[in-house]
Write a protein that holds these residues in place. Structure first.
Motif, PDB file in Angstrom:
ATOM      1  N   GLU A 165       0.704  -1.358   0.013  1.00 49.08           N
ATOM      2  CA  GLU A 165      -0.053   0.122   0.118  1.00 49.08           C
ATOM      3  C   GLU A 165       0.960   1.219  -0.098  1.00 49.08           C
ATOM      4  O   GLU A 165       0.519   2.348  -0.434  1.00 49.08           O
ATOM      5  N   PHE A 166       2.040   1.155   0.654  1.00 52.15           N
ATOM      6  CA  PHE A 166       2.997   2.280   0.519  1.00 52.15           C
ATOM      7  C   PHE A 166       3.235   3.083  -0.691  1.00 52.15           C
ATOM      8  O   PHE A 166       3.196   4.192  -1.199  1.00 52.15           O
ATOM      9  N   PHE A 167       3.297   2.131  -1.840  1.00 45.81           N
ATOM     10  CA  PHE A 167       3.466   2.352  -3.103  1.00 45.81           C
ATOM     11  C   PHE A 167       2.100   3.275  -3.810  1.00 45.81           C
ATOM     12  O   PHE A 167       2.276   4.126  -4.512  1.00 45.81           O
ATOM     13  N   SER A 168       1.083   2.844  -3.226  1.00 45.94           N
ATOM     14  CA  SER A 168      -0.198   3.531  -3.552  1.00 45.94           C
ATOM     15  C   SER A 168      -0.317   4.773  -3.102  1.00 45.94           C
ATOM     16  O   SER A 168      -0.494   5.874  -3.719  1.00 45.94           O
ATOM     17  N   HIS A 169       0.297   5.045  -1.876  1.00 41.34           N
ATOM     18  CA  HIS A 169       0.397   6.269  -1.345  1.00 41.34           C
ATOM     19  C   HIS A 169       1.540   7.248  -2.097  1.00 41.34           C
ATOM     20  O   HIS A 169       1.195   8.590  -2.141  1.00 41.34           O
ATOM     21  N   VAL A 170       2.350   6.739  -2.431  1.00 45.32           N
ATOM     22  CA  VAL A 170       3.393   7.475  -3.250  1.00 45.32           C
ATOM     23  C   VAL A 170       2.776   7.828  -4.721  1.00 45.32           C
ATOM     24  O   VAL A 170       2.857   9.113  -5.074  1.00 45.32           O
ATOM     25  N   ALA A 171       1.852   7.071  -5.313  1.00 48.94           N
ATOM     26  CA  ALA A 171       1.231   7.189  -6.432  1.00 48.94           C
ATOM     27  C   ALA A 171       0.377   8.565  -6.195  1.00 48.94           C
ATOM     28  O   ALA A 171       0.047   9.354  -6.871  1.00 48.94           O
ATOM     29  N   ASP A 172      -0.458   8.262  -5.087  1.00 51.25           N
ATOM     30  CA  ASP A 172      -1.306   9.395  -4.795  1.00 51.25           C
ATOM     31  C   ASP A 172      -0.744  10.701  -4.443  1.00 51.25           C
ATOM     32  O   ASP A 172      -1.350  11.660  -5.099  1.00 51.25           O
ATOM     33  N   ALA A 173       0.385  10.691  -3.854  1.00 53.66           N
ATOM     34  CA  ALA A 173       0.957  12.103  -3.866  1.00 53.66           C
ATOM     35  C   ALA A 173       1.397  12.674  -4.923  1.00 53.66           C
ATOM     36  O   ALA A 173       1.295  13.909  -5.206  1.00 53.66           O
ATOM     37  N   TRP A 174       2.017  11.654  -6.113  1.00 51.56           N
ATOM     38  CA  TRP A 174       2.259  12.456  -7.423  1.00 51.56           C
ATOM     39  C   TRP A 174       1.071  12.925  -8.087  1.00 51.56           C
ATOM     40  O   TRP A 174       1.119  13.904  -8.679  1.00 51.56           O
ATOM     41  N   ARG A 175       0.264  11.984  -7.990  1.00 54.27           N
ATOM     42  CA  ARG A 175      -1.036  12.391  -8.800  1.00 54.27           C
ATOM     43  C   ARG A 175      -1.617  13.668  -8.341  1.00 54.27           C
ATOM     44  O   ARG A 175      -1.989  14.793  -9.037  1.00 54.27           O
ATOM     45  N   ALA A 176      -1.412  14.058  -7.010  1.00 53.55           N
ATOM     46  CA  ALA A 176      -2.130  14.978  -6.396  1.00 53.55           C
ATOM     47  C   ALA A 176      -1.148  16.156  -6.408  1.00 53.55           C
ATOM     48  O   ALA A 176      -1.595  17.292  -6.682  1.00 53.55           O
TER      49      ALA A 176
END
Length: 562
Positions: free
Chosen positions: A157-168
């Motif tokens: 899930e950590f990588f999803s958080h990274v993805a979310d941060a970049w998307r945001a």
């Protein structure tokens, strides 16, 4: 694409495709190429006029081919081989097994580039990027911890958080979704409104500064920024790009340049070789069956050592071994640094401001090392885990990125052991191919301790460090913060009506002149710009039904920061 770059797009299949419609100059080069009126014409009395083209890469050859179709006679100069940084090599033990030392994957959004790929009849297939649909599995190994994934959902899930941060970050601070919608719809006013507001605000911002300043990455913390640098988006880790201008990165992500890549079967060099041999069905002046190759009796002119203004006002080109010729116009598509290092270029041909722009270009270093193996053994399954024994790999070790390439189970496979940039590429510079391979295999052994990769190796490795090649001195340009003004001067040089007479007749081209350096699409676009410039210089014009880049530069062109 990696999990870090998934942007949801409901109903995306019904939407127009993303193209490399660059926000600095959103001119539809693909529409320009496809228009039945053609790219333009020159007066009949100019038919057969020789035009020098310095550099036999894709930009120079696109320019030469289109000039030939107009009835002019391009004279291509090349210091080494046709192809430039679309360079393919074969393994000595198997000549039909090729690797691409330069450009090897081409985004589907490169519509002008694919015009020429299709024109010369080349086949392509999807490139196995991390976690792409055609990649059986991907391993992300950071800090000694290994994660195996067949889809993005398999990653922690950590990588999803990274993805979310970049998307945001790109949505909140750079209006990503609105820009992509405008690019899909070729909505030039909206593209220019968004981009013209961003340029003065972000010209002096680094890539790292952008993500560090974003609220999303502040909330996610340093670990997310570190992982983002190691794993990145699209093709892998981007921390070697962190010092570059964020504008460079936005141009890539807006236009899907780092997504949905394809490779040219048989090697990327087949494209420039195809352009060299292509016989256009319709062209002015020249008889049917004429090609660039036939105009040059099979071989280009040699290495250029000097460019100056001749006494009669033409451009004089001198080759390494002394041969000279003069031309009404000349295009330089070589790396721009060569105009002040390898080539004795008369200073007065460019203004001091242009020389500043040429000299301040910042080039990325790049290293690749390939090895051939007896078969694509990585598709074997581990009897204990049921997983692939080896995967496309992203790691913080020396290799950084390892790609697995094959043309089927009954043929040898190829491993791109390491693909690195900048500081990471410099670590390999002093080592020969065998030393590089040994270190790379050592690193991979830490990730795949039960796989004897070396036992599958056939023949000798193939390696390249583009910064050590005297004809390139780097892989491609990537602007640093504050370099927008320099890029604007270089890109718009082809259409300057106010140049003094002693600076006319010479035109810059090549991907480093484009806004998307490092992408073949940019090379094609600047080649077409140079064609327009030469055509106008020789008294020609575009059809009113198909205005060229010069006609629309004032309306669509990059803003001035001065």
């Amino acid at each position: 694409m990696t999990a870090v770059t998934e942007f949801p797009s409901d109903g995306a299949a019904k939407q127009p495709p993303i193209t490399m419609l660059n926000p600095d100059f959103p001119f539809s080069y693909d529409h320009f190429l496809a228009h039945p009126a053609g790219l333009g014409s020159v007066p009949e009395e100019m038919y057969g006029t020789e035009v020098a083209v310095v550099g036999g890469g894709v930009s120079g050859l696109v320019a030469a081919l289109e000039l030939m179709k107009m009835g002019l006679k391009p004279v291509v100069y090349e210091a080494d081989r046709i192809g430039g940084r679309l360079r393919s090599e074969s393994f000595a033990a198997a000549k039909d097994v090729t690797v691409d030392l330069g450009g090897m994957r081409f985004p589907e959004s490169s519509k002008a580039l694919y015009h020429y790929i299709d024109m010369v009849g080349l086949e392509t297939e999807a490139f196995p990027n991390p976690l792409s649909e055609v990649t059986p599995s991907t391993v992300v190994e950071l800090g000694g911890v290994k994660h195996y994934a067949e889809t993005p959902a398999d990653l922690p899930e950590f990588f999803s958080h990274v993805a979310d941060a970049w998307r945001a970050a790109v949505e909140d601070d750079a209006q990503f979704l609105e820009m992509q919608t405008a690019i899909r719809e070729r909505d030039v006013p909206t593209i220019k409104r968004i981009w013209n507001e961003l340029v003065p605000r972000m010209d002096e911002q680094t890539f790292y500064g952008f993500i560090a300043a974003s609220d999303a990455f502040k909330k996610a913390g340093f670990a997310a920024r570190e992982a983002f640098g190691q794993v990145g988006f699209g093709t892998g880790g981007w921390d070697t790009d962190f010092p570059n201008s964020i504008l460079e990165i936005l141009r890539v992500v807006y236009t899907d340049a780092d997504d949905r890549h394809r490779r040219i079967l048989g090697g990327a060099q087949r494209l420039p070789e195809g352009l060299w041999a292509y016989e256009p069905a319709e062209m002015k002046h020249w008889p049917a069956g004429t090609s660039l190759r036939s105009l040059h009796n099979g071989a280009p002119a040699g290495e250029v050592r000097r460019i100056r203004r001749a006494e009669n006002g033409d451009i004089e080109i001198s080759e390494r071994w002394g041969r000279k010729a003069t031309y009404k116009a000349a295009i330089t598509s070589c790396q721009s640094w060569l105009l002040s290092t390898r080539i004795d270029t008369e200073e007065a041909l460019f203004s001091p401001e242009m020389w500043m722009a040429l000299e301040r270009s910042h080039y990325m270093q790049s290293s690749k090392t390939f090895v051939m193996v007896d078969r694509p053994f990585w598709k074997d399954k581990d009897p204990k885990t049921g997983q692939d024994v080896m995967s496309m790999t992203l790691t913080d070790r020396l290799n950084r990125a390892t790609y697995l390439l094959d043309d089927g189970p009954d043929k040898p496979g190829v491993i791109l052991l390491s693909y690195t940039w900048n500081d990471d590429a410099m670590k390999w510079l002093s080592l020969d191919a065998t030393q590089r391979m040994e270190l790379m295999l050592h690193s991979l052994a830490q990730i795949y301790p039960d796989v004897d990769i070396a036992s599958h190796v056939v023949g000798q490795p193939i390696t390249v460090s583009w910064e050590s090649d005297p004809n390139f001195m780097g892989a491609f340009k990537a602007n640093l913060p504050g370099h927008y003004r320099y890029q604007q001067r270089l890109f718009t040089h082809f259409a300057k009506d106010d140049l003094p007479k002693h600076q006319r007749g010479i035109f810059l081209a090549g991907d480093d002149i484009s806004w998307t350096a490092g992408w073949a699409e940019g090379a094609v676009q600047t080649g077409l710009n140079a064609v327009w410039g030469v055509m106008k210089h020789l008294g020609g014009e575009c059809s009113p039904e198909n205005p060229g880049p010069g006609e629309l530069l004032g309306e669509y062109g990059p803003i001035s920061l001065d």
